[in-house]
Design an enzyme around this catalytic site. Structure first.
Site, PDB file in Angstrom:
ATOM      1  N   ASP A  65       0.880  -1.170   0.000  1.00  0.00           N
ATOM      2  CA  ASP A  65       0.000   0.000   0.000  1.00  0.00           C
ATOM      3  C   ASP A  65       0.918   1.221   0.000  1.00  0.00           C
ATOM      4  O   ASP A  65       1.663   1.441   0.960  1.00  0.00           O
ATOM      5  CB  ASP A  65      -0.858  -0.053   1.279  1.00  0.00           C
ATOM      6  CG  ASP A  65      -1.743   1.179   1.430  1.00  0.00           C
ATOM      7  OD1 ASP A  65      -1.553   2.154   0.686  1.00  0.00           O
ATOM      8  OD2 ASP A  65      -2.607   1.139   2.328  1.00  0.00           O
ATOM      9  N   ASN A  92       2.961   6.098  -9.851  1.00  0.00           N
ATOM     10  CA  ASN A  92       1.713   6.056 -10.627  1.00  0.00           C
ATOM     11  C   ASN A  92       0.452   5.750  -9.831  1.00  0.00           C
ATOM     12  O   ASN A  92      -0.627   6.237 -10.178  1.00  0.00           O
ATOM     13  CB  ASN A  92       1.878   5.002 -11.737  1.00  0.00           C
ATOM     14  CG  ASN A  92       0.564   4.629 -12.374  1.00  0.00           C
ATOM     15  OD1 ASN A  92      -0.011   5.401 -13.139  1.00  0.00           O
ATOM     16  ND2 ASN A  92       0.053   3.442 -12.041  1.00  0.00           N
ATOM     17  N   TYR A 165     -10.144  14.090  -6.012  1.00  0.00           N
ATOM     18  CA  TYR A 165      -9.195  13.630  -7.045  1.00  0.00           C
ATOM     19  C   TYR A 165      -8.421  14.815  -7.630  1.00  0.00           C
ATOM     20  O   TYR A 165      -7.186  14.800  -7.710  1.00  0.00           O
ATOM     21  CB  TYR A 165      -9.979  12.894  -8.135  1.00  0.00           C
ATOM     22  CG  TYR A 165      -9.138  12.285  -9.220  1.00  0.00           C
ATOM     23  CD1 TYR A 165      -8.514  11.048  -9.041  1.00  0.00           C
ATOM     24  CD2 TYR A 165      -8.963  12.937 -10.445  1.00  0.00           C
ATOM     25  CE1 TYR A 165      -7.749  10.474 -10.047  1.00  0.00           C
ATOM     26  CE2 TYR A 165      -8.200  12.379 -11.456  1.00  0.00           C
ATOM     27  CZ  TYR A 165      -7.605  11.140 -11.253  1.00  0.00           C
ATOM     28  OH  TYR A 165      -6.841  10.579 -12.265  1.00  0.00           O
ATOM     29  N   LYS A 169      -4.339  15.719  -7.505  1.00  0.00           N
ATOM     30  CA  LYS A 169      -3.507  15.878  -8.702  1.00  0.00           C
ATOM     31  C   LYS A 169      -2.874  17.272  -8.756  1.00  0.00           C
ATOM     32  O   LYS A 169      -1.722  17.426  -9.165  1.00  0.00           O
ATOM     33  CB  LYS A 169      -4.339  15.603  -9.959  1.00  0.00           C
ATOM     34  CG  LYS A 169      -4.867  14.155 -10.039  1.00  0.00           C
ATOM     35  CD  LYS A 169      -3.745  13.130 -10.014  1.00  0.00           C
ATOM     36  CE  LYS A 169      -4.243  11.715 -10.268  1.00  0.00           C
ATOM     37  NZ  LYS A 169      -3.164  10.714 -10.279  1.00  0.00           N
TER      38      LYS A 169
HETATM   39  C1  BGC Z   1      -9.283  10.252 -14.774  1.00  0.00           C
HETATM   40  C2  BGC Z   1     -10.209   9.625 -15.792  1.00  0.00           C
HETATM   41  C3  BGC Z   1     -10.715  10.682 -16.760  1.00  0.00           C
HETATM   42  C4  BGC Z   1      -9.594  11.531 -17.309  1.00  0.00           C
HETATM   43  C5  BGC Z   1     -10.079  12.682 -18.163  1.00  0.00           C
HETATM   44  C6  BGC Z   1      -8.203  11.011 -15.497  1.00  0.00           C
HETATM   45  O1  BGC Z   1      -7.292  11.548 -14.608  1.00  0.00           O
HETATM   46  O2  BGC Z   1      -8.737   9.246 -13.946  1.00  0.00           O
HETATM   47  O3  BGC Z   1     -11.280   9.003 -15.131  1.00  0.00           O
HETATM   48  O4  BGC Z   1     -11.373  10.035 -17.847  1.00  0.00           O
HETATM   49  O5  BGC Z   1      -8.814  12.039 -16.266  1.00  0.00           O
HETATM   50  O6  BGC Z   1     -11.113  13.402 -17.557  1.00  0.00           O
END
Ligand code: BGC
Length: 267
Positions: A65, A92, A165, A169
């Site tokens: 993990d 990654n 998310y 990022k």
């Molecule tokens: C996500 C995907 C998405 C893509 C474009 C990626 O970082 O994990 O689910 O399709 O971005 O939006």
């Protein structure tokens, strides 16, 4: 991809599926030694390794993990035991736990930040510690270690319903740049690849559905969804001496998704 006699040791996190799997296989085809990290999909990791060995590479699978400091350190210890100092980290492993903002639970927030951001921190830190132990190289020599963060177009494109998310990022982007600055004089390179929509398990609800796919393609000027190999090719270049003067940067491999596609005929 051309074969090379150069046998790099490469650790790929989250290599049991998707982009990580594609990158691990790509390095395997170059004859690299690949540590195939996985979290829960042992079968997927084994498939990755089989592909690597079938094409002339070598390696082993390792469950860890990435958000656990102990497990990450144990993974690096095993890698060093097997192959000595690492050459490349492909940072990654990542997850999505989507929810509207007002419904987002603390667990959903924490899970994504822990894997996507803290996990990348922990794995990068161990890689840097190993690279720093390598003998010094001269100013005009090639780099002695490479880290490639796998981020997302959502490090610059806001994403409603995916705040955890996108935050993770965006965080990777500054983690990458600040670290690149800190270690450049030690001849360590640190870069990011930010993929657009790549056909993997993480978004199969979209690309397996005709209507959703048609909507998605409106966001991609190049009019195709990406494949893990598209990312693998960029990673191989970034990890090679061909890109020796590149550090602290992000390569968007996204078919133009970051070009504001809505402005094609508007504005
Ligand atoms: C996500 C995907 C998405 C893509 C474009 C990626 O970082 O994990 O689910 O399709 O971005 O939006």
């Amino acid at each position: 991809m051309e074969k090379t006699s150069e046998k790099k040791t490469v650790l790929v996190t989250g290599a049991s599926s998707g982009i990580g799997q594609g990158i691990a296989i790509g390095f395997g085809q170059l004859g690299a030694r690949v540590i195939v990290n996985y979290h829960s999909d042992k079968e997927g990791a084994q498939y990755t390794l089989n592909k690597i060995t079938a094409s002339g590479g070598e390696g082993f699978i390792h469950q860890a993990d990435v958000s656990s400091e102990d497990e990450v350190q144990a993974m690096y210890a095993k890698a060093v035991d097997a192959y000595g100092p690492l050459d490349v980290l492909i940072n990654n492993a990542g997850i999505q736990k989507d929810s509207s903002f007002s419904n987002m639970s603390l667990d959903e927030w924490n899970a994504v930040i822990k894997t996507n951001l803290t996990g990348q921190f922990l794995c990068a830190r161990e890689a840097i510690r190993l690279f720093e132990q390598k003998p010094d190289v001269g100013d005009n020599d090639k780099s002695k270690g490479n880290i490639i963060f796998i981020s997302s177009v959502h490090d610059v494109i806001p994403w409603a319903g995916h705040v955890n998310y996108a935050s993770s990022k965006g965080g990777i982007s500054m983690l990458m740049k600040s670290l690149a600055l800190e270690v450049a004089q030690k001849k360590i390179r640190v870069n990011c690849i930010s993929p657009g929509a790549i056909a993997t398990d993480i978004n199969d609800d979209v690309w397996k559905d005709k209507e959703k796919m048609a909507e998605l393609l409106k966001l991609i000027p190049y009019k195709r969804i990406g494949q893990p190999e598209d990312i693998a090719k960029a990673a191989i270049w970034l990890a090679s001496d061909e890109s020796d003067y590149v550090t602290g940067t992000t390569i968007y491999v996204d078919g133009g998704m970051t070009l504001y596609p809505g402005f094609l005929e508007n504005g």
